[in-house]
Design an enzyme around this catalytic site. Sequence first.
Site, short mmCIF file in Angstrom:
data_model
loop_
_atom_site.label_atom_id
_atom_site.label_comp_id
_atom_site.label_asym_id
_atom_site.label_seq_id
_atom_site.Cartn_x
_atom_site.Cartn_y
_atom_site.Cartn_z
N HIS A 132 -32.70 53.45 -2.25
CA HIS A 132 -32.96 52.49 -2.99
C HIS A 132 -32.94 53.12 -4.65
O HIS A 132 -33.91 54.86 -4.53
CB HIS A 132 -34.60 52.33 -3.09
N HIS A 151 -46.80 44.38 -1.53
CA HIS A 151 -45.90 45.16 -0.82
C HIS A 151 -45.60 44.48 1.01
O HIS A 151 -45.53 44.36 1.49
CB HIS A 151 -45.48 46.49 -0.34
N ALA A 187 -35.32 41.70 1.31
CA ALA A 187 -36.12 41.27 0.71
C ALA A 187 -36.21 40.69 -1.02
O ALA A 187 -36.17 41.85 -1.74
CB ALA A 187 -37.25 42.09 1.11
N SER A 242 -35.60 45.20 4.24
CA SER A 242 -37.03 45.48 4.19
C SER A 242 -38.11 44.44 5.00
O SER A 242 -37.26 43.63 4.92
CB SER A 242 -37.73 45.47 2.62
N HIS A 259 -38.92 52.66 6.65
CA HIS A 259 -37.40 52.78 7.08
C HIS A 259 -37.02 53.74 7.99
O HIS A 259 -36.87 54.71 8.34
CB HIS A 259 -36.99 52.51 5.99
N MET A 310 -35.16 44.72 -5.56
CA MET A 310 -35.14 46.29 -6.18
C MET A 310 -33.76 46.98 -5.45
O MET A 310 -33.41 47.81 -4.94
CB MET A 310 -35.77 47.18 -5.79
N SER A 311 -32.50 45.92 -4.68
CA SER A 311 -31.42 46.41 -4.27
C SER A 311 -30.26 45.90 -4.65
O SER A 311 -30.27 44.87 -5.58
CB SER A 311 -31.54 46.81 -2.71
N ASN A 352 -42.20 36.10 -1.55
CA ASN A 352 -42.98 36.01 -2.10
C ASN A 352 -42.70 35.60 -3.42
O ASN A 352 -41.32 35.46 -3.60
CB ASN A 352 -44.27 37.27 -2.70
N TYR A 404 -34.93 53.16 -6.85
CA TYR A 404 -36.38 53.32 -7.18
C TYR A 404 -37.27 54.71 -6.80
O TYR A 404 -37.80 55.26 -6.86
CB TYR A 404 -37.20 53.08 -6.93
N GLU A 405 -36.53 55.07 -5.49
CA GLU A 405 -36.48 55.97 -4.85
C GLU A 405 -36.31 57.70 -5.26
O GLU A 405 -36.96 58.86 -4.91
CB GLU A 405 -35.98 56.59 -3.32
N1 HPA Z 1 -39.64 41.83 -6.76
C1 HPA Z 1 -38.89 42.77 -7.11
N2 HPA Z 1 -38.27 42.61 -5.60
C2 HPA Z 1 -39.14 42.34 -4.96
C3 HPA Z 1 -39.93 41.21 -4.59
C4 HPA Z 1 -40.66 40.55 -6.60
O1 HPA Z 1 -40.90 39.95 -6.60
N3 HPA Z 1 -40.25 41.13 -3.59
C5 HPA Z 1 -39.93 41.46 -2.60
N4 HPA Z 1 -38.81 42.73 -3.43
#
Ligand code: HPA
Length: 266
Positions: free
Chosen positions: A77, A241, A107, A25, A55, A205-206, A229, A79-80
């Site tokens: 992903h 996001h 990310a 990402s 993407h 998440m990947s 973050n 989650y998709e």
């Molecule tokens: N949690 C899960 N996935 C993420 C995060 C997070 O804080 N930041 C970027 N992808």
Amino acid sequence: MEQTIKYIREKIQDFQPEIGIILGSGLGDFADAFDSIKISYNDIPGFEKSAVQGHKGQLVFAEVNGKKVVMMQGRYHFYEGYSMQTVTYPVKVMKKLGVKTLIVTNAAGAVNENFTPGDLMFITDHINLMGTNPLIGKNDDTLGTRFPDMSEVYSKELIAKAEKIAADLKISYQKGVYIATTGPSYETPAEIKMFRMFGGSAVGMSTAPEAIIANYCGLKVLGISCLTNYAAGVSETPLNHQEVIETADKVKESFKTLLAEFIKEI
Ligand code: HPA
């Protein structure tokens, strides 16, 4: 798979990639800087049709610093709603195309309280908390063994190289354990506290599915997280996001420099 490889080979002719890169990402535009052959996932037999926001969803074949690479600009992903098979299929394709080394990027949220958004983290190991495994199902013996060892998914040798390059370039970095969750909801503060007790340094998440498959089929893996973050509960502010994309955008230049130099050196 035969059809997938045949289609790609027709497009790339005798181009023989040796390095595969999955661009996470906000990091996708690394691939834009090079003369390349691009193939949309939607056109490749065996690839799931993708409609991912933000993407591009394409394979990019290019020569980067003298090395032939295939890059995924955008990934599938879990989650998709894609299956683990769909998520990891491109890695199997890379293997069949002759790739030896996979650089997987993402990310991630900083779980370790000493880490700061904007840090790059070399992944030393992962904890797969996705509740499933991409190898579930009939094993393809041409790719790997039924019960593959996972004691060094992320190559110590490649981490050492990446560390040296980062130091030479004066790019600061962290090292740590990546916790993989399904998402798409971010974690609760209690979950993050648990991840910290588990020894996790970052959460995302990947990556774990692709890294498992890469290791299974004998690819050397370097994993790089861009910490975008503080994970939930580390700071007072809610997660979003937009923040993830903005931080990735800020780190992008040093990330790209590091990646290009690493490609040159391996
Ligand atoms: N949690 C899960 N996935 C993420 C995060 C997070 O804080 N930041 C970027 N992808």
